[in-house]
Design an enzyme around this catalytic site. Structure first.
Site, PDB file in Angstrom:
ATOM      1  N   GLU A   1       2.403   1.649  -3.320  1.00  0.00           N
ATOM      2  CA  GLU A   1       1.408   2.127  -4.292  1.00  0.00           C
ATOM      3  C   GLU A   1       1.301   3.654  -4.228  1.00  0.00           C
ATOM      4  O   GLU A   1       1.212   4.332  -5.242  1.00  0.00           O
ATOM      5  CB  GLU A   1       0.060   1.456  -4.005  1.00  0.00           C
ATOM      6  CG  GLU A   1      -1.104   1.978  -4.831  1.00  0.00           C
ATOM      7  CD  GLU A   1      -2.213   2.509  -3.953  1.00  0.00           C
ATOM      8  OE1 GLU A   1      -2.412   3.745  -3.965  1.00  0.00           O
ATOM      9  OE2 GLU A   1      -2.871   1.715  -3.245  1.00  0.00           O
ATOM     10  N   HIS A   2       1.321   4.203  -3.013  1.00  0.00           N
ATOM     11  CA  HIS A   2       1.300   5.661  -2.877  1.00  0.00           C
ATOM     12  C   HIS A   2       2.611   6.275  -3.385  1.00  0.00           C
ATOM     13  O   HIS A   2       2.602   7.315  -4.026  1.00  0.00           O
ATOM     14  CB  HIS A   2       1.158   6.043  -1.406  1.00  0.00           C
ATOM     15  CG  HIS A   2      -0.238   5.991  -0.879  1.00  0.00           C
ATOM     16  ND1 HIS A   2      -0.861   7.096  -0.349  1.00  0.00           N
ATOM     17  CD2 HIS A   2      -1.132   4.986  -0.799  1.00  0.00           C
ATOM     18  CE1 HIS A   2      -2.081   6.767   0.062  1.00  0.00           C
ATOM     19  NE2 HIS A   2      -2.273   5.491  -0.206  1.00  0.00           N
TER      20      HIS A   2
ATOM     21  N   ARG B   1     -38.458  -9.078 -12.737  1.00  0.00           N
ATOM     22  CA  ARG B   1     -38.769  -9.822 -13.963  1.00  0.00           C
ATOM     23  C   ARG B   1     -39.048  -8.916 -15.145  1.00  0.00           C
ATOM     24  O   ARG B   1     -38.797  -9.259 -16.291  1.00  0.00           O
ATOM     25  CB  ARG B   1     -39.978 -10.736 -13.724  1.00  0.00           C
ATOM     26  CG  ARG B   1     -39.591 -12.085 -13.114  1.00  0.00           C
ATOM     27  CD  ARG B   1     -40.745 -12.733 -12.374  1.00  0.00           C
ATOM     28  NE  ARG B   1     -41.916 -12.903 -13.199  1.00  0.00           N
ATOM     29  CZ  ARG B   1     -43.160 -12.994 -12.724  1.00  0.00           C
ATOM     30  NH1 ARG B   1     -43.373 -12.925 -11.424  1.00  0.00           N
ATOM     31  NH2 ARG B   1     -44.182 -13.148 -13.525  1.00  0.00           N
TER      32      ARG B   1
ATOM     33  N   GLU C   1      -4.467   7.062   6.879  1.00  0.00           N
ATOM     34  CA  GLU C   1      -5.544   6.445   6.107  1.00  0.00           C
ATOM     35  C   GLU C   1      -5.995   5.164   6.819  1.00  0.00           C
ATOM     36  O   GLU C   1      -7.180   4.909   7.004  1.00  0.00           O
ATOM     37  CB  GLU C   1      -5.041   6.123   4.697  1.00  0.00           C
ATOM     38  CG  GLU C   1      -6.111   5.513   3.790  1.00  0.00           C
ATOM     39  CD  GLU C   1      -5.551   4.983   2.474  1.00  0.00           C
ATOM     40  OE1 GLU C   1      -4.446   5.395   2.069  1.00  0.00           O
ATOM     41  OE2 GLU C   1      -6.231   4.146   1.849  1.00  0.00           O
TER      42      GLU C   1
ATOM     43  N   GLU D   1       4.695   9.200   2.856  1.00  0.00           N
ATOM     44  CA  GLU D   1       3.548   8.364   2.499  1.00  0.00           C
ATOM     45  C   GLU D   1       3.359   7.212   3.478  1.00  0.00           C
ATOM     46  O   GLU D   1       2.248   6.767   3.704  1.00  0.00           O
ATOM     47  CB  GLU D   1       3.706   7.819   1.079  1.00  0.00           C
ATOM     48  CG  GLU D   1       3.757   8.892  -0.008  1.00  0.00           C
ATOM     49  CD  GLU D   1       2.468   9.705  -0.104  1.00  0.00           C
ATOM     50  OE1 GLU D   1       1.373   9.134   0.064  1.00  0.00           O
ATOM     51  OE2 GLU D   1       2.559  10.934  -0.330  1.00  0.00           O
TER      52      GLU D   1
ATOM     53  N   HIS E   1       0.821  -1.205   0.000  1.00  0.00           N
ATOM     54  CA  HIS E   1       0.000   0.000   0.000  1.00  0.00           C
ATOM     55  C   HIS E   1       0.865   1.271   0.000  1.00  0.00           C
ATOM     56  O   HIS E   1       0.625   2.212  -0.757  1.00  0.00           O
ATOM     57  CB  HIS E   1      -0.913  -0.061   1.233  1.00  0.00           C
ATOM     58  CG  HIS E   1      -1.909   1.058   1.318  1.00  0.00           C
ATOM     59  ND1 HIS E   1      -2.660   1.286   2.437  1.00  0.00           N
ATOM     60  CD2 HIS E   1      -2.281   2.006   0.428  1.00  0.00           C
ATOM     61  CE1 HIS E   1      -3.441   2.319   2.237  1.00  0.00           C
ATOM     62  NE2 HIS E   1      -3.237   2.791   1.023  1.00  0.00           N
TER      63      HIS E   1
HETATM   64 ZN   LIG Z   1      -4.110   4.577   0.294  1.00  0.00          ZN
END
Ligand SMILES: [Zn+2]
Length: 1106
Positions: free
Chosen positions: A190-191, A730, A287, A265, A187
């Site tokens: 990724e940042h 339906r 976060e 981060e 994570h």
């Molecule tokens: Zn994040």
């Protein structure tokens, strides 16, 4: 934010089976819709609403979208209020060009020039020369695309190149990134990779792209076992710019050389002055603190980890805030070196661009690498099945003084198989999932909610996004003594369904819902190519066939034939038996509320930090303070202009001068205004029927959301609600009912409506209008027990929103202090609504008749031809055909000739600074004022300026150096309310100081032409955002209601395009008013509020909400 993340969790094979949300919005107020109605009043709401509809069945079916088994998908940037959408905005195409609609007849018959046979011929040759070997090529009828799978010979990198005539082009690179512990490496990485790279050496190229590109999608996701970097754009030049920035970011990021990004981060010790306490800071750290403040999220994580104790899913790829500070920079760098390698990458291209160009761009990057063993090392191990069930008890942070007894959660989770299942079985399980839980009428869902054992459902049903599928279901709001009863009820219900089967109507309704959804292929604001990519990657990532998940027609037809031939029981009963009832791999999770947990966690953290400080020498402390200062300095120093120029951008010449127009014809049927939008919809008819709410008695407003839900879920004299729901399933693609409220520029009176939305295949138009008439006129408000459930579910949903989307709650509260439209919305979706629901829970027992009469009164007031408006979206022929059915429908509506006396709705909440306290580790901080009251007159430049403030000043200060997950501002051009908001924020007063500094930031700002151009282009990107036809028709309706003309849109666009630096300086005066007169609302932790009130003598009035 999670809501959007959830979206991605669902795009797997079972996602081709739609959720209840796709088909029947039986909860009248999908959470996002409500949120938007409350806080945005934005015209763009339709797109996100559509997105929720398509992807997050959980948001609806399971009454809250935070209880999923696999909720830990993280995206790089939090949600914004998407508000800037704007009068000029509201995308549409000047000439609606059906060539671009993915399933036009033309697309079926011929291919677009980019992949004519000649081109394909050349193509193989080119591929070979560029170093790629073609593995397989297939035409995918389901998406009318030619898909080619390549292998990059030197590195083994696999590439799916999908060509068709969709202008909304998508690129994505995906790495397999299994974590070994819960430090959150995947994570944080990724940042971090998006914070500067070899070719783009600036602080955050990602933010530059957010600011200055025409992207229709730009983000990154961390899954439990993979990390995914997708971009999308309709503009080819822009698209390739985005692709290049992303490729450079993942393969050559600066974050592996400079520890500062990791600190920013991920995590670091912050010490501003040696005399102060040390604190933890970091964007991901905060976060995740937010994530770990939400009980549903804790449940999801605990479930996943307990179901998969032995493989990568047994830890948290997102990061556990208590473990994140154990991560070292060395481990972080190693992880990148090992897994962010072409040999471990899967790359996806989709759309109408040149397929050769795709390979050319890729070869430039891939050729720089040799093969690595990463691909083998990243393999996800399977979890072996248990021989007997397991039970886990976990605590979650609860508010003090709440009803702790009734706040337990219990969830049953099965791991269905010790290996991945074949597509056919998965499809059948997906269908079973829809039958069990897909709509309010589905038996498992219905029985659980009617049991009165709990308030709302938890567990995501079938999950097939990971290597092995799971099934999970449970309840929250359960008393301790009822936990065992819930478990027994789940088992008994499943056993009964296995022995008795499902009724024919239910099976038929699910089948129609699924087929409708496939035909409509409505991915909302998600690009279609991205939805396909995530679906394909769901198998491809495990070395399975990437084509197979895209081809559902045959297996679906086979399943349908089997059901017809053998009966549904023969198909589904063995599945329930084998995978659930007789499966020993059952993990039961019990979650207990703990009022001490939040403060204990905080105390533990404090203790650790004190120890750290004690262990440091004076020199160490001085050094830490110096490093803290250095990091701040780096964060606050703007990038040099040369670096900024490295990020490619379009020029203003590339931008169309005219706004995108949506065809609209305003007519009249039986005295009622009818808007028609002639758009290609693949034979689906979309309609909105709008009723005026403005003569409703003020005290009935908070009852409106439950009124809407009752219409869909209460049943009539002849049809109980199950039958009614099945009938809707339906015959139609779904019906929803929800309130819409907004200010209207130049008018004091707020706009308030109830909107009924429906869709059906055009041949079923008559059925659609009959059913709408039925729910509006025939539904009886008689079922006290069901109504009580609605109240409990709504309460649970609101409490969840308070913890997970506190910024939305704060924004709604500020709006309610500033204008009457905001006040109305807050009555129907803010803290006031939550308070109302708590009282209502008691009242429904004592005075059900009174409530039932009030519901009837709402119907009487609303349901009238006067003030009604019908909106229709489809192609010309279908529109013409629908007119007689609309006419008949309108004839049946009563007409009230004398409008009831206009109630005085000019209410507000007292305009004092308020802190809404909840058990949380992070805060949501807002400040707002009405800038029209300062004399500011709307100009298009305001859109550019507010976007720029969000992307520079607030991003840098609130997020980057403040450590919050997000900080942004929002300008509601209808009301004039300009608000600042932060998201998962460790600070409180400090953030307010940043807001107050905005006017000086604007006054002192220097900006070169390039930066200004980027800001303008980024704004146009928002304004021209991509929309599918239903969203276009809905946008056009909202513009009509809000009185936004084409002339005005043209003027605003010209103003946007000609924005000058001086406009920023002028806007500072308007912003100054917020500093001086703005009202503050924070959703925050009790400790932080206490501290703030001590520091600034009773700054906040305190309100307890949980
Ligand atoms: Zn994040």
């Amino acid at each position: 934010m999670q809501r959007f993340l959830q979206a991605t969790t669902h795009i797997s094979i079972s996602s081709i089976l739609p959720s209840a949300t796709t088909s029947q919005f039986s909860i009248s107020l999908p959470p996002l819709m409500m949120e938007r109605a409350v806080l945005l009043r934005s015209i763009s709401s339709c797109t996100s609403h559509a997105c929720i509809r398509t992807f997050t069945r959980s948001s609806h079916r399971l009454s809250s979208n935070r209880h999923r088994l696999i909720p830990n998908i993280h995206r790089r940037s939090p949600p914004r209020r998407h508000l800037r959408l704007i009068s000029t905005a509201l995308p549409s195409r000047l000439h609606f060009n059906t060539r671009f609609s993915p399933v036009t007849p033309k697309a079926i018959a011929t291919s677009s020039p980019q992949f004519s046979p000649d081109a394909i011929g050349a193509h193989d040759d080119v591929a070979e020369k560029l170093g790629f070997e073609k593995v397989s090529e297939q035409f995918i009828d389901e998406c009318k695309s030619t898909a080619v799978l390549y292998k990059h010979k030197k590195t083994g990198c696999e590439v799916m190149s999908v060509s068709n005539d969709d202008e909304n082009k998508v690129f994505g690179v995906v790495f397999r990134t299994p974590p070994k512990d819960s430090t959150g490496i995947p994570h944080i990485l990724e940042h971090s990779v998006l914070c500067g790279s070899r070719k783009y050496p600036l602080k955050e190229p990602f933010v530059e792209l957010l600011k200055g590109s025409l992207h229709t999608f730009l983000n990154a996701f961390t899954y439990p076992d993979r990390t995914c970097y997708p971009v999308a754009s309709t503009n080819t030049k822009d698209f390739y710019n985005l692709v290049d920035v992303y490729l450079d970011a993942v393969f050559f990021p600066n974050c592996v050389e400079d520890i500062k990004t990791f600190q920013q981060e991920g995590w670091h010790y912050e010490l501003n002055d040696p005399s102060e306490d040390i604190t933890y800071k970091g964007v991901v750290f905060n976060e995740m603190k937010g994530v770990y403040s939400q009980p549903d999220n804790i449940l999801g994580r605990t479930s996943q980890q307990a179901v998969f104790p032995d493989n990568a899913y047994g830890v948290d790829s997102g990061g556990d805030p208590q473990v994140i500070p154990k991560l070292t920079f060395e481990e972080f760098k190693d992880f990148h070196r090992k897994y962010y390698h072409p040999s471990n990458a899967r790359i996806w291209f989709y759309g109408d661009d040149d397929t050769n160009e795709r390979l050319r761009i890729l070869s430039e990057y891939l050729d720089m690498f040799d093969e690595s063993p990463a691909r083998h090392e990243s393999k996800i191990e399977t979890q072996k099945l248990f021989s007997k069930p397991v039970r886990v008890v976990e605590k979650y942070p609860a508010a003090e003084g709440g009803d702790l007894k009734k706040n337990h959660m219990v969830c049953l989770n099965w791991l269905l198989s010790d290996k991945p299942l074949d597509l056919e079985t998965e499809l059948a399980l997906g269908f079973l999932d829809h039958l069990l839980l897909g709509t309010p009428a589905s038996p498992l869902r219905k029985i659980l909610l009617e049991s009165s054992l709990g308030d709302a459902i938890v567990g995501g049903g079938i999950e097939d996004e990971l290597l092995q599928p799971q099934f999970s279901i449970g309840l929250k709001g359960v008393s301790e003594e009822n936990i065992q009863k819930v478990e027994t009820l789940v088992m008994e219900t499943l056993a009964n369904l296995a022995s008795e089967g499902f009724n024919m109507e239910a099976v038929e309704a699910s089948m129609n819902t699924i087929e409708f959804s496939l035909r409509e292929n409505n991915t909302g604001s998600f690009p279609r190519g991205l939805a396909l990519m995530l679906r394909s990657v769901g198998k491809w990532i495990y070395d399975m066939d990437p084509f197979e998940p895209l081809k559902y027609q045959e297996p679906l037809a086979a399943l349908k034939a089997r059901i017809e031939k053998e009966g549904s029981k023969a198909v589904f009963a063995p599945l329930i038996e084998k995978y659930i009832l007789k499966n020993p791999h059952l993990v039961t999770i019990e979650m207990q509320p703990d009022p001490e947990k939040a403060s204990q966690d905080e105390a533990v953290e404090k203790e650790i930090l004190e120890k750290v400080k004690k262990s440091m020498t004076e020199e160490d402390l001085a050094e830490l303070a110096r490093m803290t200062h250095e990091l701040k300095l780096k964060q606050e120093t703007p990038d040099p202009p040369e670096a900024l120029k490295s990020v490619p951008s379009l020029s203003l010449q590339d931008i169309p001068k005219k706004p995108i127009q949506i065809p609209i014809e305003v007519g009249d049927i039986n005295g009622v205004k009818v808007l028609q939008h002639d758009l290609f919809t693949n034979d689906v008819l979309y309609t909105e029927i709008v009723f005026d709410m403005s003569s409703l008695n003020q005290e009935l407003l908070p009852l409106v959301p439950l009124f809407c839900q009752s219409l869909l879920e209460m049943g009539t004299k002849d049809l109980d609600f199950v039958q009614l729901n099945q009938l809707i399933g339906r015959k139609t693609g779904g019906i929803s009912v929800f309130p819409f409220t907004s200010s209207k520029r130049g008018s004091d009176a707020p706009i308030s409506h109830i909107i009924v939305r429906g869709k059906a295949m055009s041949a079923r138009t008559e059925d659609l209008f009959n059913l709408v008439n039925c729910i509006l006129q025939d539904v009886q408000f008689a079922d006290q027990k069901r109504f009580k459930q609605f109240v409990s579910q709504s309460k649970a949903r609101m409490e969840n929103r308070l913890r997970g989307s506190g910024h939305g709650i704060a924004a709604a509260r500020m709006d309610a202090k500033l204008n009457s439209a905001g006040w109305i919305s807050e009555q129907m979706g803010g803290v006031s609504y939550l308070e109302y629901l708590k009282d209502l829970e008691v009242k429904v027992e004592q005075d059900w008749n009174g409530i039932s009469n009030s519901l009837e009164e709402i119907r009487k007031t609303l349901l009238s031809k006067n003030g009604c408006l019908v909106n229709l979206t489809s192609d010309g022929k279908n529109l013409k055909n629908s007119e007689k059915h609309v006419g008949k429908f309108l004839d049946l509506l009563p007409s009230i000739s004398s409008p009831l006396s206009q109630p005085s709705w000019n209410a507000r909440i007292p305009s004092v600074n308020e802190a809404i306290i909840i058990p949380t580790q992070v805060n949501y901080v807002g400040k707002a004022a009405n800038v029209y009251e300062t004399g500011y007159q709307l100009k298009g430049s305001a859109y550019v300026i507010s976007k720029h403030i969000s992307n520079t000043w607030l991003w840098d200060r609130v997020r980057v150096s403040g450590g919050a997950y997000g900080g942004f501002c929002d300008f509601d051009t209808h009301s004039g309310i300009f608000s600042f908001l932060s998201y998962r924020d460790p600070n409180l007063l400090k953030t307010l100081d940043i807001y107050d500094g905005t006017s000086d930031f604007l006054r002192e700002m220097e900006m070169d032409d390039d930066t200004l151009t980027k800001a303008i282009i980024g704004t146009i990107g928002d304004v021209d955002s991509y929309q599918l036809p239903d969203a276009k028709g809905y946008s056009s309706l909202l513009r009509y209601l809000l009185g936004i003309t084409e002339e005005e849109r043209q003027i605003r666009r010209e103003e946007i395009l000609s924005t000058k630096l001086n406009d920023f300086k002028e806007f500072a005066d308007a912003i100054e008013a917020i500093k001086d007169k703005g009202v503050v609302v924070a959703v925050a932790s009790p400790d932080d509020v206490d501290a703030a009130n001590k520091e600034r003598s009773n700054f906040f009035q305190i309100k307890k909400a949980l």
